[in-house]
Design a protein around this motif. Structure first.
Motif, PDB file in Angstrom:
ATOM      1  N   ALA A 169       0.832  -1.199   0.000  1.00 28.31           N
ATOM      2  CA  ALA A 169       0.000   0.000   0.000  1.00 28.31           C
ATOM      3  C   ALA A 169       0.870   1.254   0.000  1.00 28.31           C
ATOM      4  O   ALA A 169       1.997   1.257   0.499  1.00 28.31           O
ATOM      5  CB  ALA A 169      -0.917  -0.001   1.220  1.00 28.31           C
ATOM      6  N   THR A 170       0.319   2.318  -0.552  1.00 33.13           N
ATOM      7  CA  THR A 170       1.007   3.606  -0.569  1.00 33.13           C
ATOM      8  C   THR A 170       0.575   4.413   0.650  1.00 33.13           C
ATOM      9  O   THR A 170      -0.613   4.692   0.810  1.00 33.13           O
ATOM     10  CB  THR A 170       0.659   4.390  -1.841  1.00 33.13           C
ATOM     11  OG1 THR A 170       1.004   3.605  -2.986  1.00 33.13           O
ATOM     12  CG2 THR A 170       1.424   5.706  -1.885  1.00 33.13           C
ATOM     13  N   PRO A 171       1.511   4.802   1.515  1.00 34.22           N
ATOM     14  CA  PRO A 171       1.135   5.562   2.711  1.00 34.22           C
ATOM     15  C   PRO A 171       0.328   6.812   2.396  1.00 34.22           C
ATOM     16  O   PRO A 171      -0.596   7.165   3.129  1.00 34.22           O
ATOM     17  CB  PRO A 171       2.484   5.891   3.351  1.00 34.22           C
ATOM     18  CG  PRO A 171       3.383   4.773   2.914  1.00 34.22           C
ATOM     19  CD  PRO A 171       2.943   4.452   1.516  1.00 34.22           C
ATOM     20  N   ASP A 172       0.653   7.491   1.281  1.00 40.21           N
ATOM     21  CA  ASP A 172      -0.079   8.702   0.927  1.00 40.21           C
ATOM     22  C   ASP A 172      -1.553   8.404   0.653  1.00 40.21           C
ATOM     23  O   ASP A 172      -2.434   9.200   0.996  1.00 40.21           O
ATOM     24  CB  ASP A 172       0.554   9.367  -0.298  1.00 40.21           C
ATOM     25  CG  ASP A 172       1.911   9.991   0.009  1.00 40.21           C
ATOM     26  OD1 ASP A 172       2.223  10.141   1.213  1.00 40.21           O
ATOM     27  OD2 ASP A 172       2.644  10.314  -0.927  1.00 40.21           O
ATOM     28  N   GLU A 173      -1.827   7.266   0.021  1.00 41.89           N
ATOM     29  CA  GLU A 173      -3.215   6.901  -0.270  1.00 41.89           C
ATOM     30  C   GLU A 173      -3.972   6.593   1.022  1.00 41.89           C
ATOM     31  O   GLU A 173      -5.143   6.958   1.171  1.00 41.89           O
ATOM     32  CB  GLU A 173      -3.249   5.697  -1.205  1.00 41.89           C
ATOM     33  CG  GLU A 173      -2.723   5.981  -2.607  1.00 41.89           C
ATOM     34  CD  GLU A 173      -2.738   4.747  -3.487  1.00 41.89           C
ATOM     35  OE1 GLU A 173      -3.053   3.659  -2.972  1.00 41.89           O
ATOM     36  OE2 GLU A 173      -2.427   4.869  -4.693  1.00 41.89           O
TER      37      GLU A 173
END
Length: 417
Positions: free
Chosen positions: A354-358
Motif C-alpha cells: 500500500a502507498t502511505p499517501d493513499e
C-alpha cells in the motif's frame, strides 16, 4: 503478597510447534528443577485439552475435559491453579510455560496479574522473568502478511475464534522480551523483508538464533527495561522503541494523527484501506457519533477489529487523571484542546504494498468537514453508526477484561473482514 519467594516463570509463544518445543527443552535441560508445562488446544472445540508436564524424569500427559471449550476456561480452570501448585513444590526452581500456537502472551500475562485463584492472583506465586517468542524464519513473513484464519489452519483457540494467523503472529512478537529466530528464510529477499517488518512492529526487542540458545544464559539477552509481562492499557504507547521511518524492502511506517473526529459512515467506508497491502494497524479512534468513548482499531493481514478503549479523560465520568499512566497524562497534556480535551486520532500503520499517501488521504477524507465540525455534538449523535454493535464474550463468567484482554480476542467487533 505472600512471604514465600516467587518462582521464576518464562512464557514461550510462537506459531511453530517444533521450534517452540526445542526452545522449551533447552530451558528444561539447563539444570534440575525446571518444570515445562504445555496445553495442546487442537481438540478444544470438543472441550478437550491435553496437558503435558515435564519435570526431571517425570513426563505426565493428562486429558482435561472442560465445560466450555476456550482458552479462558483453560487458564482459569487449569493453568493458573497449576502454576500455584508447582510454585509450592520444593523441587521446582523454575517454570516454563510453552503456550499453544494459538495463544497470545499478552492476555495470559494479564490473567496472571488479575484473575483471582482463590482470593489472590497467581503473580504473587510466580515471577514472570521473560516472554520469549519463537519466529520460524521459513514461514513467519507469509504468516504475518497473509489472510489465512486460524480456523483454516486448524489452530482455533475456541469454536468462535475468528482471528487471522497474522493477528496472532504479530501480537506474539510485539509482546515479546526476546525474539528467538528458528531456521532460515527461503531466500535472501524474504529474510530482508521479514527483518524490515520486525524492525517496525518490534523495534526494541533483541533477536537471537535458536541454534545459539543456551538454556542457562538466554535470559541474559533480555534487556533491563523489558516489559516482562507488563500489560499496558489501550492508551499506552502504540510502539515500544524507535522504529525506522524510512521504507525498507517495500515496508514503510505511517503515523496518522488528527484532533478532529471521524464521520462514522465515511470511516466505515474507508476502513478497507487498512487491509489491502497493510501489514499492521494499531491505534485509537475518535468517532463523532461516540464522542465520549475512545475506540481501539487493530488490523493484521486480512483481519481487522474495532473495540472499546474506554472513556476519554475529557469525557463526563471519564477516568481520573491520577488513575491513568504517566504516559497517558503526558500525551493528554501536550495535545489538550480547550473544547475537546484529549480526544484525538492516533494510528500507526505498517505498510507493504500500500502507498502511505493513499492511506493518509483516505483517512483524512473520513474526518468531519468544517461544516460538520461546527454543527456540534448533538448533530453528531444523529449520525448512523456502523460501529455501535459489539461482539460479546462467549463465556459469560470470564474474569478477564472484555475490552482488551480476553484470551480468545473476542472483544474484536463483528467487523472482522
Amino acid at each position: 503478597m505472600t512471604d514465600n519467594p516467587r518462582v521464576p516463570l518464562v512464557l514461550i509463544s510462537g506459531l511453530a510447534p517444533g521450534p517452540n518445543a526445542d526452545l522449551a527443552e533447552r530451558l528444561r535441560s539447563a539444570g534440575p528443577g525446571t518444570a515445562v508445562v504445555h496445553h495442546d488446544l487442537r481438540e478444544i472445540h470438543s472441550g478437550v485439552v491435553r496437558r503435558r508436564i515435564r519435570l526431571g524424569d517425570r513426563d505426565q500427559l493428562t486429558v482435561l475435559e472442560l465445560a466450555h471449550g476456550c482458552v479462558s476456561c483453560t487458564l482459569r480452570e487449569d493453568l493458573l491453579p497449576l502454576l500455584r501448585r508447582l510454585s509450592r513444590m520444593p523441587q521446582v526452581r523454575r517454570i516454563v510455560v510453552r503456550l499453544d500456537e494459538a495463544m497470545e502472551p499478552e492476555p495470559v500475562s494479564w490473567a496472571l496479574h488479575h484473575v483471582l485463584v482463590g482470593e489472590r492472583p497467581v503473580i504473587e506465586d510466580v515471577d514472570l522473568r521473560a516472554v520469549l517468542t519463537v519466529v520460524d524464519c521459513a514461514g513467519w513473513l507469509a504468516d504475518s502478511t497473509g489472510d489465512d484464519t486460524l480456523a483454516e489452519r486448524d489452530l482455533r483457540a475456541s469454536p468462535e475464534d475468528e482471528r487471522t494467523v497474522a493477528q496472532v503472529a504479530l501480537s506474539q512478537v510485539e509482546f515479546a522480551d526476546l525474539l528467538v529466530l528458528a531456521g532460515a528464510a527461503t531466500d535472501a529477499w524474504s529474510a530482508a523483508k521479514a527483518s524490515a517488518v520486525l524492525d517496525r512492529v518490534a523495534p526494541s526487542i533483541p533477536r537471537v538464533g535458536l541454534s545459539e540458545v543456551d538454556g542457562k544464559t538466554v535470559l541474559d539477552a533480555v534487556p533491563a527495561d523489558a516489559r516482562r509481562g507488563e500489560v499496558t492499557d489501550m492508551h499506552g504507547p502504540l510502539l515500544r522503541g524507535e522504529p525506522p521511518l524510512h521504507t525498507d524492502c517495500g515496508i514503510g511506517l505511517l503515523t496518522f494523527t488528527s484532533q478532529r473526529p471521524f464521520h462514522p459512515e465515511r470511516l466505515h467506508d474507508a476502513i478497507d484501506v487498512l487491509l489491502d497491502g497493510v501489514v499492521r494497524t494499531r491505534g485509537r479512534l475518535w468517532v463523532a457519533s461516540q464522542p465520549d468513548m475512545a475506540l481501539w482499531i487493530e488490523s493484521a493481514g486480512g483481519g481487522l477489529g474495532v473495540g472499546h478503549a474506554g472513556a476519554w479523560l475529557a469525557a463526563p465520568g471519564g477516568p481520573d487523571w491520577a488513575d491513568v499512566s504517566p504516559e497517558r497524562r503526558t500525551l493528554a497534556s501536550l495535545r489538550w484542546d480547550p473544547t475537546f480535551g484529549d480526544r484525538a486520532q492516533e494510528l500507526v500503520v505498517v505498510t507493504d504494498q500500500a502507498t502511505p499517501d493513499e492511506i493518509e488521504a483516505a483517512l483524512n477524507g473520513a474526518l468531519l468537514t468544517e461544516d460538520e465540525l461546527a454543527a456540534g455534538e448533538q448533530e453528531w449523535l444523529r449520525y448512523p453508526d456502523p460501529f455501535g454493535e459489539w461482539h460479546e464474550e462467549p463465556c459469560e463468567d470470564t474474569e478477564t477484561d472484555p475490552e482488551k484482554h480476553d484470551v480468545n480476542a473476542s472483544n474484536r467487533k463483528d467487523e472482522t473482514q
